[in-house]
Structure formats: structure tokens, C-alpha cells
Design a protein around this motif. Structure first.
Motif, PDB file in Angstrom:
ATOM      1  N   PRO A 190       0.811  -1.232   0.000  1.00  0.00           N
ATOM      2  CA  PRO A 190       0.000   0.000   0.000  1.00  0.00           C
ATOM      3  C   PRO A 190       0.833   1.265   0.000  1.00  0.00           C
ATOM      4  CG  PRO A 190      -0.157  -1.119   2.123  1.00  0.00           C
ATOM      5  CD  PRO A 190       0.512  -2.059   1.191  1.00  0.00           C
ATOM      6  N   LEU A 191       2.005   1.236   0.635  1.00  0.00           N
ATOM      7  CA  LEU A 191       2.862   2.416   0.630  1.00  0.00           C
ATOM      8  C   LEU A 191       3.325   2.751  -0.779  1.00  0.00           C
ATOM      9  CD1 LEU A 191       5.102   1.887   3.810  1.00  0.00           C
ATOM     10  CD2 LEU A 191       3.351   3.635   3.464  1.00  0.00           C
ATOM     11  N   VAL A 192       3.740   1.732  -1.517  1.00  0.00           N
ATOM     12  CA  VAL A 192       4.183   1.960  -2.898  1.00  0.00           C
ATOM     13  C   VAL A 192       3.020   2.433  -3.760  1.00  0.00           C
ATOM     14  CG1 VAL A 192       5.081   0.828  -4.964  1.00  0.00           C
ATOM     15  CG2 VAL A 192       6.099   0.342  -2.735  1.00  0.00           C
ATOM     16  N   ALA A 193       1.836   1.859  -3.541  1.00  0.00           N
ATOM     17  CA  ALA A 193       0.663   2.267  -4.311  1.00  0.00           C
ATOM     18  C   ALA A 193       0.328   3.736  -4.044  1.00  0.00           C
ATOM     19  CB  ALA A 193      -0.526   1.380  -3.962  1.00  0.00           C
ATOM     20  N   ILE A 194       0.407   4.147  -2.791  1.00  0.00           N
ATOM     21  CA  ILE A 194       0.134   5.547  -2.451  1.00  0.00           C
ATOM     22  C   ILE A 194       1.184   6.455  -3.077  1.00  0.00           C
ATOM     23  CG2 ILE A 194       0.097   7.203  -0.541  1.00  0.00           C
ATOM     24  CD1 ILE A 194      -1.145   4.993   1.180  1.00  0.00           C
ATOM     25  N   ALA A 195       2.442   6.047  -3.004  1.00  0.00           N
ATOM     26  CA  ALA A 195       3.513   6.864  -3.585  1.00  0.00           C
ATOM     27  C   ALA A 195       3.323   7.037  -5.088  1.00  0.00           C
ATOM     28  CB  ALA A 195       4.868   6.225  -3.289  1.00  0.00           C
ATOM     29  N   ILE A 196       2.963   5.971  -5.775  1.00  0.00           N
ATOM     30  CA  ILE A 196       2.740   6.058  -7.223  1.00  0.00           C
ATOM     31  C   ILE A 196       1.563   6.975  -7.525  1.00  0.00           C
ATOM     32  CG2 ILE A 196       2.046   4.748  -9.261  1.00  0.00           C
ATOM     33  CD1 ILE A 196       3.641   2.393  -8.144  1.00  0.00           C
ATOM     34  N   GLY A 197       0.485   6.831  -6.754  1.00  0.00           N
ATOM     35  CA  GLY A 197      -0.685   7.682  -6.985  1.00  0.00           C
ATOM     36  C   GLY A 197      -0.381   9.154  -6.759  1.00  0.00           C
ATOM     37  N   VAL A 198       0.316   9.454  -5.662  1.00  0.00           N
ATOM     38  CA  VAL A 198       0.664  10.849  -5.375  1.00  0.00           C
ATOM     39  C   VAL A 198       1.613  11.385  -6.435  1.00  0.00           C
ATOM     40  CG1 VAL A 198       1.856  12.357  -3.732  1.00  0.00           C
ATOM     41  CG2 VAL A 198       0.247  10.638  -2.901  1.00  0.00           C
ATOM     42  N   GLY A 199       2.585  10.573  -6.842  1.00  0.00           N
ATOM     43  CA  GLY A 199       3.518  11.017  -7.870  1.00  0.00           C
ATOM     44  C   GLY A 199       2.832  11.305  -9.190  1.00  0.00           C
TER      45      GLY A 199
END
Length: 226
Positions: free
Chosen positions: A121-130
Motif C-alpha cells: 500500500p505504501l508503494v501504491a500511495i507513492a505512485i498515486g501521489v507522484g
């Protein structure tokens, strides 16, 4: 310099003008400062022992701070310029992608500190924010202007590390005067004995009194004192 365009569209500059170049550089400096420099400087500020072990004084610390502040945005800006020289029409997309990448790192660190989420989930959030940050930079001048204003805060992080962090006494040499004035009136020798690889089975024999004859085994360092 402009790229020739046979389709009737206005030519795209490969580099410049200087105002646009400085604006792009400042935007990368701002977002890289928030995503990379601030966490790194905070880590250094709370671990003064790193400066002590490296025997780094104020000059060495300033050099390290400049490296942390300037290297990530300089590398990102260099990548952007190279792409702009080769494929000028892709440069704005590359700039937005770089800003989005730094924004994703910033979001990853922020969410990781404030939650117990796992890696996925952390990577998914980072990709979405980016991705969202890249789109905002592409579409809205106000977002790019905001980044340029935020860039003012990045050097403040460096100043705080030097003058208002746990590492300040080490960097500025303050707080050590009391220790320098200490005088020992009647010094005594201190012997520090370290038992290295002492077999644990001997401890049972010591308790039962059967290994008195081996007392010299654990007192070998004392032989130098006789």
C-alpha cells in the motif's frame, strides 16, 4: 535553440530562455529538498555521533550539507536538459515526471511515519501521489509557482541543522568548555579486563569449586601487572 518542425506547429526550444531554465531548476530544487534533503538533514541533526566518528568539523558539515541539497536536483535537472536537447517536445513531460517522482518519495516517507501500512500500500500511495503531482505540474502554473516559493524553505533546513539541532554543539564546538576545565586531583590506574571467547562450561565448574586450579585462565591479562 529550437527544433525544426515541418508540421506548422511553433518550434520548441531545446534550451532556454534563462528564466524558464531557472524556474525549472528551482522547482526541482524545492521538491527534491522536501523529499530528500529535509529527511537526510534531520537524520544527521539527530545523530551527532556521525560527525564525531567522521572527524568532520563545521567545514566538512557544510560540504556535506551542500552535497545533500544540490546533488539530487542537479542530477534531475541534468537528465531533463539531456532529454530536452535530444527530444525537446518531451522535456516538459520529463520535468513533470521528475517532480512527480520526488513527490512520490515525499508521500512514501510521510505515510510510512504516520501509519503502519505495509510495503504494497505504501508503494501504491507513492505512485498515486507522484502521478497526481506530475499532472498538476503539467497543467497548472500556480502549482509550479508554489514550488518556487517553497524552495525558500530548503536552505532553512540546512541552517537549522547547524544552529538549532542536537548536532549544533559538535558542529559549532560549543558546550565542551566544562569538560575541558576538569582536573583530576588524585588519578588512579584503571584496569579493564575483557573476557574474549571464555568457554561457558567453565562457569559451572567455578560455582562447584572444581576449577580453582584454572584460575590463571581468566586472569591472563593480570599477568602483565605483576
Amino acid at each position: 535553440m529550437s527544433a525544426p518542425d515541418g508540421g506548422g506547429r511553433p518550434p520548441v526550444r531545446r534550451l532556454g530562455p534563462w528564466r524558464a531554465e531557472s524556474a525549472r531548476a528551482v522547482e526541482l530544487f524545492a521538491i527534491a529538498g522536501l523529499a530528500v534533503a529535509q529527511p537526510t538533514l534531520s537524520l544527521l541533526g539527530h545523530n551527532a555521533g556521525l560527525f564525531v566518528s567522521a572527524d568532520a568539523g563545521l567545514v566538512g558539515a557544510i560540504g556535506l550539507i551542500l552535497l545533500v541539497l544540490l546533488l539530487p536536483p542537479a542530477v534531475a535537472y541534468g537528465v531533463e536538459v539531456i532529454v530536452g536537447l535530444v527530444l525537446p517536445r518531451l522535456r516538459r513531460w520529463v520535468h513533470a515526471a521528475l517532480v512527480g517522482g520526488f513527490a512520490g518519495v515525499l508521500a512514501l516517507e510521510a505515510v510510512k511515519r504516520g501509519s503502519g501500512l505495509g510495503p504494497t500500500p505504501l508503494v501504491a500511495i507513492a505512485i498515486g501521489v507522484g502521478f497526481a503531482a506530475a499532472l498538476l505540474v503539467l497543467r497548472f502554473e500556480a502549482v509550479r509557482l508554489f514550488l518556487r516559493v517553497v524552495a525558500i524553505a530548503v536552505p532553512v533546513f540546512a541552517v537549522l541543522l547547524v544552529v538549532a539541532s542536537p548536532a549544533t554543539p559538535v558542529l559549532l564546538g560549543s558546550g565542551g568548555g566544562e569538560a575541558a576545565d576538569v582536573r583530576v586531583g588524585n588519578p588512579k590506574r584503571v584496569v579493564f579486563v575483557v573476557f574474549d571467547e571464555l568457554p561457558t562450561e567453565r562457569f559451572g565448574a567455578w560455582r562447584s569449586g572444581k576449577a580453582v586450579k584454572d584460575a590463571h585462565y581468566s586472569c591472563l591479562p593480570c599477568a602483565a601487572l605483576s
